[in-house]
Motif scaffolding. Sequence first.
Motif, PDB file in Angstrom:
ATOM      1  N   ALA A 196       0.819  -1.211   0.000  1.00 41.53           N
ATOM      2  CA  ALA A 196       0.000   0.000   0.000  1.00 41.53           C
ATOM      3  C   ALA A 196       0.852   1.259   0.000  1.00 41.53           C
ATOM      4  O   ALA A 196       0.506   2.261  -0.646  1.00 41.53           O
ATOM      5  CB  ALA A 196      -0.927  -0.009   1.223  1.00 41.53           C
ATOM      6  N   ARG A 197       1.987   1.206   0.689  1.00 43.37           N
ATOM      7  CA  ARG A 197       2.852   2.388   0.784  1.00 43.37           C
ATOM      8  C   ARG A 197       3.669   2.614  -0.485  1.00 43.37           C
ATOM      9  O   ARG A 197       3.997   3.763  -0.813  1.00 43.37           O
ATOM     10  CB  ARG A 197       3.795   2.256   1.981  1.00 43.37           C
ATOM     11  CG  ARG A 197       3.117   2.316   3.327  1.00 43.37           C
ATOM     12  CD  ARG A 197       4.147   2.412   4.428  1.00 43.37           C
ATOM     13  NE  ARG A 197       3.542   2.382   5.745  1.00 43.37           N
ATOM     14  CZ  ARG A 197       4.116   2.894   6.831  1.00 43.37           C
ATOM     15  NH1 ARG A 197       5.291   3.471   6.747  1.00 43.37           N
ATOM     16  NH2 ARG A 197       3.501   2.810   7.998  1.00 43.37           N
ATOM     17  N   VAL A 198       4.046   1.539  -1.142  1.00 39.02           N
ATOM     18  CA  VAL A 198       4.877   1.658  -2.351  1.00 39.02           C
ATOM     19  C   VAL A 198       4.149   0.942  -3.487  1.00 39.02           C
ATOM     20  O   VAL A 198       4.551  -0.137  -3.928  1.00 39.02           O
ATOM     21  CB  VAL A 198       6.284   1.065  -2.115  1.00 39.02           C
ATOM     22  CG1 VAL A 198       7.217   1.431  -3.268  1.00 39.02           C
ATOM     23  CG2 VAL A 198       6.883   1.541  -0.793  1.00 39.02           C
ATOM     24  N   LEU A 254      19.678 -12.008  -4.455  1.00 41.33           N
ATOM     25  CA  LEU A 254      18.700 -10.951  -4.273  1.00 41.33           C
ATOM     26  C   LEU A 254      19.309  -9.834  -3.421  1.00 41.33           C
ATOM     27  O   LEU A 254      20.216 -10.072  -2.606  1.00 41.33           O
ATOM     28  CB  LEU A 254      17.453 -11.476  -3.560  1.00 41.33           C
ATOM     29  CG  LEU A 254      16.534 -12.431  -4.316  1.00 41.33           C
ATOM     30  CD1 LEU A 254      15.444 -12.933  -3.384  1.00 41.33           C
ATOM     31  CD2 LEU A 254      15.926 -11.760  -5.535  1.00 41.33           C
ATOM     32  N   LEU A 255      18.812  -8.635  -3.585  1.00 43.27           N
ATOM     33  CA  LEU A 255      19.108  -7.574  -2.629  1.00 43.27           C
ATOM     34  C   LEU A 255      18.173  -7.806  -1.443  1.00 43.27           C
ATOM     35  O   LEU A 255      16.954  -7.665  -1.568  1.00 43.27           O
ATOM     36  CB  LEU A 255      18.863  -6.203  -3.241  1.00 43.27           C
ATOM     37  CG  LEU A 255      19.044  -5.018  -2.293  1.00 43.27           C
ATOM     38  CD1 LEU A 255      20.460  -4.960  -1.736  1.00 43.27           C
ATOM     39  CD2 LEU A 255      18.680  -3.704  -2.989  1.00 43.27           C
ATOM     40  N   VAL A 256      18.745  -8.163  -0.290  1.00 39.19           N
ATOM     41  CA  VAL A 256      17.926  -8.623   0.832  1.00 39.19           C
ATOM     42  C   VAL A 256      17.712  -7.493   1.836  1.00 39.19           C
ATOM     43  O   VAL A 256      18.672  -6.841   2.269  1.00 39.19           O
ATOM     44  CB  VAL A 256      18.570  -9.836   1.530  1.00 39.19           C
ATOM     45  CG1 VAL A 256      17.604 -10.408   2.568  1.00 39.19           C
ATOM     46  CG2 VAL A 256      18.946 -10.906   0.518  1.00 39.19           C
ATOM     47  N   PHE A 257      16.455  -7.294   2.223  1.00 39.46           N
ATOM     48  CA  PHE A 257      16.080  -6.339   3.260  1.00 39.46           C
ATOM     49  C   PHE A 257      16.000  -7.103   4.579  1.00 39.46           C
ATOM     50  O   PHE A 257      15.300  -8.123   4.674  1.00 39.46           O
ATOM     51  CB  PHE A 257      14.727  -5.706   2.938  1.00 39.46           C
ATOM     52  CG  PHE A 257      14.763  -4.688   1.831  1.00 39.46           C
ATOM     53  CD1 PHE A 257      14.342  -3.387   2.060  1.00 39.46           C
ATOM     54  CD2 PHE A 257      15.205  -5.028   0.555  1.00 39.46           C
ATOM     55  CE1 PHE A 257      14.356  -2.442   1.044  1.00 39.46           C
ATOM     56  CE2 PHE A 257      15.223  -4.087  -0.468  1.00 39.46           C
ATOM     57  CZ  PHE A 257      14.801  -2.793  -0.225  1.00 39.46           C
ATOM     58  N   PHE A 273      23.653  -5.351   2.489  1.00 37.67           N
ATOM     59  CA  PHE A 273      22.233  -5.630   2.666  1.00 37.67           C
ATOM     60  C   PHE A 273      21.521  -4.338   3.022  1.00 37.67           C
ATOM     61  O   PHE A 273      22.146  -3.358   3.421  1.00 37.67           O
ATOM     62  CB  PHE A 273      22.010  -6.690   3.750  1.00 37.67           C
ATOM     63  CG  PHE A 273      22.611  -8.028   3.408  1.00 37.67           C
ATOM     64  CD1 PHE A 273      22.019  -8.845   2.460  1.00 37.67           C
ATOM     65  CD2 PHE A 273      23.783  -8.456   4.009  1.00 37.67           C
ATOM     66  CE1 PHE A 273      22.589 -10.063   2.111  1.00 37.67           C
ATOM     67  CE2 PHE A 273      24.355  -9.670   3.675  1.00 37.67           C
ATOM     68  CZ  PHE A 273      23.755 -10.478   2.714  1.00 37.67           C
ATOM     69  N   VAL A 274      20.199  -4.348   2.890  1.00 39.17           N
ATOM     70  CA  VAL A 274      19.401  -3.173   3.221  1.00 39.17           C
ATOM     71  C   VAL A 274      18.822  -3.380   4.611  1.00 39.17           C
ATOM     72  O   VAL A 274      17.889  -4.172   4.788  1.00 39.17           O
ATOM     73  CB  VAL A 274      18.275  -2.954   2.198  1.00 39.17           C
ATOM     74  CG1 VAL A 274      17.492  -1.685   2.547  1.00 39.17           C
ATOM     75  CG2 VAL A 274      18.847  -2.857   0.785  1.00 39.17           C
ATOM     76  N   GLU A 281      11.229   3.303   7.111  1.00 36.28           N
ATOM     77  CA  GLU A 281      12.560   3.172   6.510  1.00 36.28           C
ATOM     78  C   GLU A 281      12.573   2.093   5.432  1.00 36.28           C
ATOM     79  O   GLU A 281      13.218   2.245   4.389  1.00 36.28           O
ATOM     80  CB  GLU A 281      13.605   2.857   7.578  1.00 36.28           C
ATOM     81  CG  GLU A 281      15.022   2.874   7.042  1.00 36.28           C
ATOM     82  CD  GLU A 281      16.085   2.673   8.103  1.00 36.28           C
ATOM     83  OE1 GLU A 281      17.276   2.902   7.803  1.00 36.28           O
ATOM     84  OE2 GLU A 281      15.733   2.275   9.237  1.00 36.28           O
ATOM     85  N   LEU A 282      11.847   0.998   5.672  1.00 40.27           N
ATOM     86  CA  LEU A 282      11.775  -0.057   4.669  1.00 40.27           C
ATOM     87  C   LEU A 282      11.189   0.502   3.365  1.00 40.27           C
ATOM     88  O   LEU A 282      11.726   0.273   2.267  1.00 40.27           O
ATOM     89  CB  LEU A 282      10.914  -1.209   5.203  1.00 40.27           C
ATOM     90  CG  LEU A 282      10.948  -2.553   4.466  1.00 40.27           C
ATOM     91  CD1 LEU A 282      10.361  -3.645   5.361  1.00 40.27           C
ATOM     92  CD2 LEU A 282      10.188  -2.535   3.151  1.00 40.27           C
ATOM     93  N   ALA A 283      10.082   1.232   3.478  1.00 38.61           N
ATOM     94  CA  ALA A 283       9.441   1.791   2.290  1.00 38.61           C
ATOM     95  C   ALA A 283      10.353   2.798   1.594  1.00 38.61           C
ATOM     96  O   ALA A 283      10.451   2.818   0.355  1.00 38.61           O
ATOM     97  CB  ALA A 283       8.121   2.446   2.674  1.00 38.61           C
ATOM     98  N   GLU A 284      11.041   3.620   2.370  1.00 36.01           N
ATOM     99  CA  GLU A 284      11.954   4.614   1.796  1.00 36.01           C
ATOM    100  C   GLU A 284      13.079   3.949   1.021  1.00 36.01           C
ATOM    101  O   GLU A 284      13.411   4.354  -0.107  1.00 36.01           O
ATOM    102  CB  GLU A 284      12.531   5.483   2.918  1.00 36.01           C
ATOM    103  CG  GLU A 284      13.577   6.480   2.451  1.00 36.01           C
ATOM    104  CD  GLU A 284      14.281   7.160   3.612  1.00 36.01           C
ATOM    105  OE1 GLU A 284      15.333   7.777   3.382  1.00 36.01           O
ATOM    106  OE2 GLU A 284      13.789   7.047   4.760  1.00 36.01           O
ATOM    107  N   ARG A 285      13.673   2.891   1.589  1.00 42.92           N
ATOM    108  CA  ARG A 285      14.788   2.212   0.916  1.00 42.92           C
ATOM    109  C   ARG A 285      14.296   1.449  -0.318  1.00 42.92           C
ATOM    110  O   ARG A 285      14.987   1.377  -1.333  1.00 42.92           O
ATOM    111  CB  ARG A 285      15.486   1.250   1.890  1.00 42.92           C
ATOM    112  CG  ARG A 285      16.056   1.905   3.129  1.00 42.92           C
ATOM    113  CD  ARG A 285      17.026   3.016   2.761  1.00 42.92           C
ATOM    114  NE  ARG A 285      18.249   2.474   2.194  1.00 42.92           N
ATOM    115  CZ  ARG A 285      19.100   3.174   1.434  1.00 42.92           C
ATOM    116  NH1 ARG A 285      18.839   4.428   1.130  1.00 42.92           N
ATOM    117  NH2 ARG A 285      20.191   2.599   0.961  1.00 42.92           N
ATOM    118  N   LEU A 286      13.093   0.896  -0.242  1.00 39.05           N
ATOM    119  CA  LEU A 286      12.539   0.209  -1.403  1.00 39.05           C
ATOM    120  C   LEU A 286      12.348   1.195  -2.554  1.00 39.05           C
ATOM    121  O   LEU A 286      12.701   0.903  -3.712  1.00 39.05           O
ATOM    122  CB  LEU A 286      11.220  -0.462  -1.036  1.00 39.05           C
ATOM    123  CG  LEU A 286      10.480  -1.180  -2.174  1.00 39.05           C
ATOM    124  CD1 LEU A 286      11.355  -2.229  -2.846  1.00 39.05           C
ATOM    125  CD2 LEU A 286       9.197  -1.822  -1.644  1.00 39.05           C
TER     126      LEU A 286
END
Length: 342
Positions: A196-198, A254-257, A273-274, A281-286
């Motif tokens: 929903a956020r991204v 994969l680029l892993v969060f 890693f992210v 912060e997760l949404a911002e980095r994505l």
Amino acid sequence: MRVVLAGNYNEKRAGTNFYATVRKLTNGFVRNGHLVMPFSDRDVAREQGRFGIGRAGEGEVNRRLLELCENFRPDLLMLFHADKIGNDAVRQARAMLPALRVAVVSLDALFLPANVRRIHRLAEVADTTFLTTAGDHLRQFVTPTHRVAFIPNPADRSIETLECFARDDQPFDFLCTIGTERTTPWRGQIMREIAARVPEARYAFYGLAERPYIYGSAYFEAIASARMGLNLNRAEDHYLYSSDRFAQYAGNGLLVFVSRATGYDEIFSDDEFVFYSDLDELAERLRYFLKNDGERQRVARNGHTRYHALFSEVLVARFIEDAVFDRAPSGDYAWPTEIHGR
């Protein structure tokens, strides 16, 4: 050295669990020069059930293990989620082979009561138990005859063969796979909240009510179809705990969060890693990596290289050997190597 590795090789599924950690550790001991005899306790019990033995098959499993120990004469018996093996059988094996060392490997989390009970039970007969959780939680299992240590989930280049960082044509941006949201509904909620956020990202989420869990080759095909992955554990507040999903995602490029709460940012860097602290912060980095695919490829490549270098099946198997046989560390291991109870 001769090793009997008793665990769930799950022949019933005819190879769908080819990426299981029990297979990686089998490879690790072999690649370190040891002779390994796999013993699939659940498959032996199932075989006996087909002959009408039913629950008596569990007794036959233990008899067969002792027969194997008598014929093979192992130096090390490893119990890897070998729930069909009873303590009495291990005691008989030790009486038969006085120099035998016994190790237990448990990948399950310590916030699962059944796993805690299993570890306490096997502590009565094992020399050392290895858990994929680190820190003070391990001290509860120490006894005068039993020690505990941490191991990471290993990656194996012969199994994790994908290089997702080398591609830019994947149909999905963000992957997350869980068993089911029924037992941990908050994980399903997080996945839906991220979407929903991204909304501009293309999601491959599995384990939700509308998109069931996948396994086997379909699981690796899902990894290959994505650029980035979210390592979302059932709980993130146990030091260095992660499911083997981390090894599968990172090992395949994969680029892993990863949540900072896991503590893995003490071993790996933001250039590999992210790490994120919350959904914001997760949404911002994505969003950042959606717009900067070259950076996604660079950081994912770094994480892939470092995970294989630090957490390989060979190194994890070597550490288990060092710890069980009271040897000085034979390598500069990147993870906490304290052996609780030594």
